[in-house]
Design a protein around this motif. Structure first.
Motif, PDB file in Angstrom:
ATOM      1  N   ARG A  94       0.826  -1.202   0.000  1.00 19.19           N
ATOM      2  CA  ARG A  94       0.000   0.000   0.000  1.00 19.19           C
ATOM      3  C   ARG A  94       0.865   1.259   0.000  1.00 19.19           C
ATOM      4  O   ARG A  94       2.011   1.251   0.459  1.00 19.19           O
ATOM      5  CB  ARG A  94      -0.902   0.021   1.240  1.00 19.19           C
ATOM      6  CG  ARG A  94      -1.906  -1.107   1.292  1.00 19.19           C
ATOM      7  CD  ARG A  94      -2.964  -0.955   0.217  1.00 19.19           C
ATOM      8  NE  ARG A  94      -4.052  -1.925   0.382  1.00 19.19           N
ATOM      9  CZ  ARG A  94      -5.153  -1.930  -0.341  1.00 19.19           C
ATOM     10  NH1 ARG A  94      -5.324  -1.010  -1.284  1.00 19.19           N
ATOM     11  NH2 ARG A  94      -6.092  -2.847  -0.148  1.00 19.19           N
ATOM     12  N   SER A  95       0.283   2.341  -0.484  1.00 20.28           N
ATOM     13  CA  SER A  95       0.983   3.620  -0.465  1.00 20.28           C
ATOM     14  C   SER A  95       0.993   4.185   0.951  1.00 20.28           C
ATOM     15  O   SER A  95       0.183   3.794   1.807  1.00 20.28           O
ATOM     16  CB  SER A  95       0.297   4.613  -1.404  1.00 20.28           C
ATOM     17  OG  SER A  95      -0.973   4.993  -0.869  1.00 20.28           O
ATOM     18  N   ARG A 136       5.596   4.026  -1.671  1.00 27.19           N
ATOM     19  CA  ARG A 136       5.426   2.812  -0.880  1.00 27.19           C
ATOM     20  C   ARG A 136       6.599   2.669   0.090  1.00 27.19           C
ATOM     21  O   ARG A 136       7.655   3.288  -0.111  1.00 27.19           O
ATOM     22  CB  ARG A 136       5.306   1.590  -1.796  1.00 27.19           C
ATOM     23  CG  ARG A 136       4.040   1.645  -2.646  1.00 27.19           C
ATOM     24  CD  ARG A 136       3.919   0.480  -3.599  1.00 27.19           C
ATOM     25  NE  ARG A 136       2.792   0.678  -4.509  1.00 27.19           N
ATOM     26  CZ  ARG A 136       1.614   0.118  -4.370  1.00 27.19           C
ATOM     27  NH1 ARG A 136       1.388  -0.701  -3.356  1.00 27.19           N
ATOM     28  NH2 ARG A 136       0.651   0.353  -5.240  1.00 27.19           N
TER      29      ARG A 136
END
Length: 244
Positions: A94-95, A136
């Motif tokens: 996920r970012s 990320r």
């Protein structure tokens, strides 16, 4: 003094040997009669060798242990955690923006636009530019990942943060930056910290009081200047001598 946390006569236990095929196990006591307070705006250090019970105590405070006696009294919402190794606690798929927004989604108090604004604001507060929201974890340095971990801890505005060896994996220059960031955020958000470290020099820099743990017991607690100048317990003297 206004407490944010009170711990009274805490005893914690682990059971080993229990499995799907074996109902009973052996119960071990890990913490013994732990009592202390953390007051509003205070940074309390927790020191002791590996295996002394520091991690068990932090897990109990966070509500992650069920087998205990005594009282853990929170005078605010549940505390948040800053880990030693932020890479293992950040979702690699996920970012950074998604990771920071997730606890706000769970709270359900803000709109999507308000959550995005909160993410950008907290990134700014920890010294990261807005474009980091799209990155990320593997694209960040160790110091930057620790800044993200701190941002994730403060974004829900807790009053107490447990920092578990938050600078031990960083080089000395980055350590100083992260310690200053923690102090700045304490002032801005009126935070309290339980600061866990094996490095007594770091404890002396940042903490107002110190708890010394040995074999699951707090063997000494005092304000930092008194404890360093006139340690009362042999174990405290041993730790201080080893840090010279």
């Amino acid at each position: 003094m206004e407490p944010v946390l009170e711990v009274r006569d805490l005893n914690c236990y682990y059971t080993v040997g229990r499995s799907l095929f074996r109902e009973m196990g052996r119960r071990y006591q890990v913490l013994h009669d732990i009592s202390f307070d953390i007051n509003r705006g205070e940074i309390v250090g927790l020191v002791g060798e590996s295996g002394s019970g520091k991690t068990t105590l932090s897990r109990a405070i966070l509500g992650m242990l069920s087998d205990y006696t005594g009282q853990i009294i929170h005078h605010s919402e549940r505390p948040q955690m800053v880990f030693q190794d932020p890479f293992s606690s950040l979702n690699p798929a996920r970012s950074i923006g998604w990771i920071l927004e997730e606890p706000l989604r769970i709270q359900g108090k803000l709109t999507a636009s308000e959550r995005r604004d909160a993410v950008l604001e907290v990134l700014s507060q920890v010294g990261l530019k807005p474009e980091y929201a799209a990155r990320r974890p593997h694209e960040l340095s160790g110091g930057q990942r620790q800044r993200v971990s701190i941002a994730g801890a403060v974004i829900t505005r807790p009053k107490l943060i447990i920092a578990d060896e938050p600078v031990s994996a960083l080089d000395v220059t980055i350590q100083a930056q992260i310690l200053q960031l923690l102090v700045d955020l304490k002032k801005k958000y009126d935070l309290s910290y339980l600061f866990i470290s094996h490095d007594l020099n770091v404890i002396y820099q940042i903490c107002s009081r110190v708890l010394v743990m040995q074999h699951g017991r707090i063997v000494e607690q005092n304000d930092v200047d008194t404890l360093f100048a006139k340690p009362q317990h042999p174990y405290t003297r041993q730790l201080l001598k080893a840090a010279e």
